[in-house]
Design an enzyme around this catalytic site. Sequence first.
Site, PDB file in Angstrom:
ATOM      1  N   GLU A   1      -5.596 -12.962  -3.550  1.00  0.00           N
ATOM      2  CA  GLU A   1      -4.368 -13.116  -2.753  1.00  0.00           C
ATOM      3  C   GLU A   1      -3.559 -11.823  -2.733  1.00  0.00           C
ATOM      4  OE1 GLU A   1      -3.065 -16.229  -1.049  1.00  0.00           O
ATOM      5  OE2 GLU A   1      -2.287 -14.402  -0.171  1.00  0.00           O
TER       6      GLU A   1
ATOM      7  N   ILE B   1       3.065 -12.009   0.110  1.00  0.00           N
ATOM      8  CA  ILE B   1       2.957 -13.028   1.167  1.00  0.00           C
ATOM      9  C   ILE B   1       1.672 -13.824   0.944  1.00  0.00           C
ATOM     10  CG2 ILE B   1       2.798 -13.448   3.656  1.00  0.00           C
ATOM     11  CD1 ILE B   1       4.024 -10.675   4.117  1.00  0.00           C
TER      12      ILE B   1
ATOM     13  N   LYS C   1      -7.256  -4.418   4.618  1.00  0.00           N
ATOM     14  CA  LYS C   1      -6.628  -5.741   4.595  1.00  0.00           C
ATOM     15  C   LYS C   1      -7.020  -6.575   5.820  1.00  0.00           C
ATOM     16  CE  LYS C   1      -2.766  -3.794   1.971  1.00  0.00           C
ATOM     17  NZ  LYS C   1      -1.491  -3.079   2.086  1.00  0.00           N
TER      18      LYS C   1
HETATM   19  N1  HSE Z   1       0.223   1.185  -0.117  1.00  0.00           N
HETATM   20  C1  HSE Z   1       0.388  -0.126   0.391  1.00  0.00           C
HETATM   21  C2  HSE Z   1       1.548  -0.177   1.342  1.00  0.00           C
HETATM   22  C3  HSE Z   1       0.613  -1.178  -0.654  1.00  0.00           C
HETATM   23  O1  HSE Z   1       2.206   0.832   1.581  1.00  0.00           O
HETATM   24  O2  HSE Z   1       1.805  -1.238   1.876  1.00  0.00           O
HETATM   25  C4  HSE Z   1      -0.642  -1.577  -1.345  1.00  0.00           C
HETATM   26  O3  HSE Z   1      -1.630  -1.939  -0.441  1.00  0.00           O
END
Ligand code: HSE
Length: 449
Positions: free
Chosen positions: A129, A136, A205
Amino acid sequence: MKPIQVGLLGIGTVGSGTFNVLQRNQEEIRRRAGRGIEIAMVADLDTERARSVVGDTAKVVGDAREIIANPEIDVVIELIGGYGIAKALVLEAIAAGKHVVTANKALLAVHGSEIFKAAAEKGVMVAYEAAVAGGIPIIKALREGLTANQIQWVAGIINGTTNFILSEMRDKGLDFDVVLKEAQRLGYAEADPTFDIEGVDAAHKVTLMSAIAFGIPVQFDKAHVEGITKLSAADIKYAEQLGYRIKLLGITKRTDKGIELRVHPSLVPTKRLIANVEGAMNAVVVHGDAVGTTLYYGKGAGSEPTASAVIADLVDIARLHTADPEHRVPPLAFQSNTLVAAGGELPVLPMSEVVTSYYLRIRVADEAGVLAKITSILAGMGISIDALLQREAGEVSGDSEGSQGVPQTDLIILTHATREGDMDTALAQIQQLPTVLAPINRIRKEELN
Ligand code: HSE
């Protein structure tokens, strides 16, 4: 029941947050999980720092393999990051029969298939998660809350660093390089910000969300990845004048031909909620056939927001630890024997097959017939114009008479949806016109309705 025994690999920002939140909320978490959750061991190269966080509540070791070798440990939390030692340790933990919780999006986006397969063979869970959008609960939402739906698309602001930079560029009218330096000075951007600003972190992601949304394997190598380094204050300002904000979006969409999987700056109508997500915040919009459009908003990084996600996974594991592996929630939402083969029925489409609309900024000589030539090339490729602005080039950049000594102007064109391959062909032709004086800026546009 005996508390579930957890070994933590890496106690930096997220690791300390996880330890602290587990301590602070232990009674509520126990009531929810049905048993206690105890960090029994912590491995970190900096053992002194680790001890300063956990005191004598957990055994601190310098070698992560001591945790993996300990038969008392039920769950390993991997918070080391990267593909190297983290991958080896995750696979070793799985081989040792331990469940794994990880925030490592890079590892899962690139090596997810291998890791999930190893976990299935061993009958253990790999929960992640915290890997997408920090605090989130988007994995939970996609995998469980929206399980009735045929998901049609997912679009998200899933990198806080770039959203912070874009917000600052818009607020202050500054160019990318200036804002990046300031973001680094303030600690909002890493000293080496490459993964963030080039869109790689967001692509990791969205690759994971795409797999869960559509029941396909994780295929980071097929994602189209563009960052924000080429954006200028001028584009942000013109977009604003046309009723749009520019956001770095991770987008995955189901189409008749296959799956779109892409990260790039996008114009989004200012009236959409997601266009108003500012600073380092994250937001994800999911469209399902039954539920319609849903929006998830919150902190995408940080110690306790990310710990919130890590602990949610620990609670799931504590509840499902004794369940038959066949009856647990599959890691990619769909039962593994039903995942559509990579390149099969639902291939990830090449960017040339993506259909979207565009913002074009074309620096031209301000003379008769220039616009007609451009619109005729667009028409020749079947590309329909939605809106058009002409702005003195000097209005933003202060150089209305460029190096060629001819009056210049910026043409800003919004198009209707078109195939990217056709747009590429049209832009190559327009770029060749002698009256086009600079490389054309092209930014994709998403209506998200
Ligand atoms: N470096 C990422 C960001 C956070 O700036 O959202 C971790 O994935």
